[in-house]
Design a protein around this motif. Sequence first.
Motif, PDB file in Angstrom:
ATOM      1  N   VAL A  60     -25.246  -8.995  62.962  1.00  0.00           N
ATOM      2  CA  VAL A  60     -24.675  -8.960  64.348  1.00  0.00           C
ATOM      3  C   VAL A  60     -24.540 -10.465  64.792  1.00  0.00           C
ATOM      4  O   VAL A  60     -23.667 -11.066  65.451  1.00  0.00           O
ATOM      5  CB  VAL A  60     -25.565  -8.188  65.385  1.00  0.00           C
ATOM      6  N   HIS A  61     -25.659 -11.313  64.545  1.00  0.00           N
ATOM      7  CA  HIS A  61     -25.660 -12.642  64.962  1.00  0.00           C
ATOM      8  C   HIS A  61     -24.896 -13.612  64.244  1.00  0.00           C
ATOM      9  O   HIS A  61     -24.523 -14.631  64.915  1.00  0.00           O
ATOM     10  CB  HIS A  61     -27.186 -12.957  64.806  1.00  0.00           C
ATOM     11  N   GLU A  62     -24.433 -13.114  63.389  1.00  0.00           N
ATOM     12  CA  GLU A  62     -23.037 -14.097  62.527  1.00  0.00           C
ATOM     13  C   GLU A  62     -22.025 -14.066  63.621  1.00  0.00           C
ATOM     14  O   GLU A  62     -21.164 -14.790  63.419  1.00  0.00           O
ATOM     15  CB  GLU A  62     -22.664 -13.438  61.060  1.00  0.00           C
ATOM     16  N   TYR A  63     -21.652 -12.949  64.313  1.00  0.00           N
ATOM     17  CA  TYR A  63     -20.491 -12.950  65.153  1.00  0.00           C
ATOM     18  C   TYR A  63     -20.913 -12.839  66.490  1.00  0.00           C
ATOM     19  O   TYR A  63     -19.952 -13.374  67.515  1.00  0.00           O
ATOM     20  CB  TYR A  63     -19.729 -11.644  64.951  1.00  0.00           C
ATOM     21  N   LEU A  64     -21.979 -12.519  66.998  1.00  0.00           N
ATOM     22  CA  LEU A  64     -22.271 -12.460  68.596  1.00  0.00           C
ATOM     23  C   LEU A  64     -23.431 -13.451  68.763  1.00  0.00           C
ATOM     24  O   LEU A  64     -24.629 -13.498  67.921  1.00  0.00           O
ATOM     25  CB  LEU A  64     -22.703 -11.272  69.170  1.00  0.00           C
ATOM     26  N   SER A  65     -23.445 -14.100  69.910  1.00  0.00           N
ATOM     27  CA  SER A  65     -24.430 -15.336  70.033  1.00  0.00           C
ATOM     28  C   SER A  65     -25.719 -14.731  70.879  1.00  0.00           C
ATOM     29  O   SER A  65     -26.781 -15.436  70.723  1.00  0.00           O
ATOM     30  CB  SER A  65     -23.724 -16.444  71.105  1.00  0.00           C
ATOM     31  N   GLY A  66     -25.711 -13.600  71.249  1.00  0.00           N
ATOM     32  CA  GLY A  66     -26.867 -13.163  72.007  1.00  0.00           C
ATOM     33  C   GLY A  66     -26.846 -11.479  72.291  1.00  0.00           C
ATOM     34  O   GLY A  66     -26.167 -11.100  71.887  1.00  0.00           O
ATOM     35  N   ALA A  67     -27.640 -11.073  73.142  1.00  0.00           N
ATOM     36  CA  ALA A  67     -27.844  -9.738  73.519  1.00  0.00           C
ATOM     37  C   ALA A  67     -28.524  -9.544  74.832  1.00  0.00           C
ATOM     38  O   ALA A  67     -29.116 -10.660  75.435  1.00  0.00           O
ATOM     39  CB  ALA A  67     -28.775  -9.110  72.300  1.00  0.00           C
ATOM     40  N   THR A  68     -28.211  -8.474  75.288  1.00  0.00           N
ATOM     41  CA  THR A  68     -28.861  -8.142  76.739  1.00  0.00           C
ATOM     42  C   THR A  68     -29.933  -7.009  76.487  1.00  0.00           C
ATOM     43  O   THR A  68     -29.932  -6.098  75.635  1.00  0.00           O
ATOM     44  CB  THR A  68     -27.555  -7.649  77.474  1.00  0.00           C
ATOM     45  N   ALA A  69     -30.884  -7.254  77.446  1.00  0.00           N
ATOM     46  CA  ALA A  69     -32.001  -6.482  77.516  1.00  0.00           C
ATOM     47  C   ALA A  69     -32.423  -5.952  78.802  1.00  0.00           C
ATOM     48  O   ALA A  69     -32.061  -6.530  79.719  1.00  0.00           O
ATOM     49  CB  ALA A  69     -33.232  -7.462  76.883  1.00  0.00           C
ATOM     50  N   SER A  70     -33.171  -4.671  78.694  1.00  0.00           N
ATOM     51  CA  SER A  70     -33.494  -4.161  80.093  1.00  0.00           C
ATOM     52  C   SER A  70     -34.867  -3.845  80.313  1.00  0.00           C
ATOM     53  O   SER A  70     -35.358  -2.808  81.044  1.00  0.00           O
ATOM     54  CB  SER A  70     -32.487  -2.953  80.288  1.00  0.00           C
ATOM     55  N   SER A  71     -35.620  -4.659  79.269  1.00  0.00           N
ATOM     56  CA  SER A  71     -37.249  -4.463  79.579  1.00  0.00           C
ATOM     57  C   SER A  71     -37.596  -5.595  78.725  1.00  0.00           C
ATOM     58  O   SER A  71     -37.109  -6.300  77.860  1.00  0.00           O
ATOM     59  CB  SER A  71     -37.587  -3.085  78.791  1.00  0.00           C
ATOM     60  N   LYS A  76     -38.214  -9.414  73.814  1.00  0.00           N
ATOM     61  CA  LYS A  76     -38.947  -9.669  72.764  1.00  0.00           C
ATOM     62  C   LYS A  76     -38.382  -9.362  71.584  1.00  0.00           C
ATOM     63  O   LYS A  76     -38.209 -10.294  70.475  1.00  0.00           O
ATOM     64  CB  LYS A  76     -40.354  -8.977  72.681  1.00  0.00           C
ATOM     65  N   LEU A  77     -37.867  -8.515  71.385  1.00  0.00           N
ATOM     66  CA  LEU A  77     -36.754  -8.195  70.021  1.00  0.00           C
ATOM     67  C   LEU A  77     -35.782  -8.928  70.061  1.00  0.00           C
ATOM     68  O   LEU A  77     -35.452  -9.471  68.784  1.00  0.00           O
ATOM     69  CB  LEU A  77     -36.323  -6.613  70.256  1.00  0.00           C
ATOM     70  N   VAL A  78     -35.158  -9.324  71.190  1.00  0.00           N
ATOM     71  CA  VAL A  78     -33.856 -10.342  71.108  1.00  0.00           C
ATOM     72  C   VAL A  78     -34.481 -11.606  70.435  1.00  0.00           C
ATOM     73  O   VAL A  78     -34.263 -12.329  69.865  1.00  0.00           O
ATOM     74  CB  VAL A  78     -33.308 -10.472  72.429  1.00  0.00           C
ATOM     75  N   ASN A  79     -35.555 -12.046  71.306  1.00  0.00           N
ATOM     76  CA  ASN A  79     -36.213 -13.297  70.997  1.00  0.00           C
ATOM     77  C   ASN A  79     -36.571 -13.262  69.420  1.00  0.00           C
ATOM     78  O   ASN A  79     -36.415 -14.261  68.624  1.00  0.00           O
ATOM     79  CB  ASN A  79     -37.463 -13.393  71.698  1.00  0.00           C
ATOM     80  N   ASP A  80     -37.245 -12.314  68.906  1.00  0.00           N
ATOM     81  CA  ASP A  80     -37.869 -12.264  67.709  1.00  0.00           C
ATOM     82  C   ASP A  80     -36.859 -12.098  66.383  1.00  0.00           C
ATOM     83  O   ASP A  80     -37.026 -12.826  65.472  1.00  0.00           O
ATOM     84  CB  ASP A  80     -38.953 -11.255  67.537  1.00  0.00           C
ATOM     85  N   LYS A  85     -32.831 -16.580  73.473  1.00  0.00           N
ATOM     86  CA  LYS A  85     -33.211 -15.885  74.801  1.00  0.00           C
ATOM     87  C   LYS A  85     -32.274 -14.852  75.172  1.00  0.00           C
ATOM     88  O   LYS A  85     -31.061 -14.765  74.816  1.00  0.00           O
ATOM     89  CB  LYS A  85     -33.383 -17.069  75.882  1.00  0.00           C
ATOM     90  N   ALA A  86     -32.659 -13.857  76.037  1.00  0.00           N
ATOM     91  CA  ALA A  86     -31.819 -12.760  76.464  1.00  0.00           C
ATOM     92  C   ALA A  86     -31.103 -12.585  77.624  1.00  0.00           C
ATOM     93  O   ALA A  86     -31.683 -13.668  78.556  1.00  0.00           O
ATOM     94  CB  ALA A  86     -32.989 -11.454  76.512  1.00  0.00           C
TER      95      ALA A  86
END
Length: 383
Positions: A60-71, A76-80, A85-86
């Motif tokens: 996923v990260h080959e194409y998208l720069s980041g992710a959105t989180a709601s907890s 932490k999953l995005v960070n790790d 950063k989320a």
Amino acid sequence: MNTNLLQHLADPAIPSPCFILEEAKLRRNLELIDSVQKAAGVTIILALKGFSMYSAFPLVHEYLSGATASSLNEIKLVNDYMGVKAHTYIPAYRDDEFDEVVERSSHLTFNSWSQWERFKGRAVGRVSCGIRVNPQYSEVATEMYNPCVPGSRLGATRDQLPDQLPDGLEGLHFHTLCENDSFTLERTLEALEARFSDLLHQAKWVNFGGGHLMTREGYDTAHLVGLLTAFRQKYNVDVILEPGSAIAWQTGVLVSTVLDVLDSQGIHVAILDTSFAAHMPDTLEMPYKPRIIHAYHEPVAGKPTYRLGGMTCLAGDFMGDYSFDAPLQVGDKIVFDDMIHYTMVKTTTFNGVNLPSIGIWKEGETFQLVRTYGYESFKDRLS
């Protein structure tokens, strides 16, 4: 479904039940999404609430720069596993988690003006802050998924906000779509601008939320690109989209096995080693009837027809009815199509049923077993 994968389902190396992501299909979706973000000059990020399969995050990260989180856990999953950063939106922030949430986030959206007032002193200057707005317009038919129903707790209406965005409040965020097309977005933007155009001119970024099902067949991506480009230029803002379903749309299956076949008052029932209630809850919540590979979606006169039952003791844990070309036998595979988004993220161990295993059908036409579950996974949720 990949023909080679279908032929390999009898391989004992593929457990049952098992979610299987087809890597090539995920890449296909990401390539399309990337083409949209490049053509429109916007940022598209992964929404973990729809797809949290972190073993696929490197792709996923080959194409998208980041992710959105709601907890905090999603953050932490995005960070790790994405190494960034989320973009964070939580309907109400906990005081004891807030400083860590800020530290781990690049963007932070507040759900209400009262949340902004309470936490702004601990956020401004450390993270780019925004507020979620409710344009009071949505075409989502299922009330459970409609954030604009009367009395919705999600987002501030225009009368709850001032005429001037205060220092440190840089973004606006709306999310009113659910697997919709670009024409629904167009009508939504009209409602948004009618109520919030003055604040849009003051913002640095606008998050369009999710629900943009641009990877569905027939979606008019050119129309979407035009909408995004025009909006971005009109208000001179950075535009962010965070689709949930679109990322993993039609990228894999849930493989199950028939455990029993019985007659129930004249209705033929096949009981599976999976559960609609525990493993596919969206089918009962939305509700919708999932498609099955090599089965007829509706009963066909003269063909063997079955009501499919889950393995929990919940009376309503069933789905029906489907027809097949041949009678079902114990041990037959039942393959539910398009089961990667909003499935793994919602599974439970109700009744002590094991969670489905998780695997990847690699682009090199091999199967990789990523995760299996057992007693410890069930026990760890209890005390």
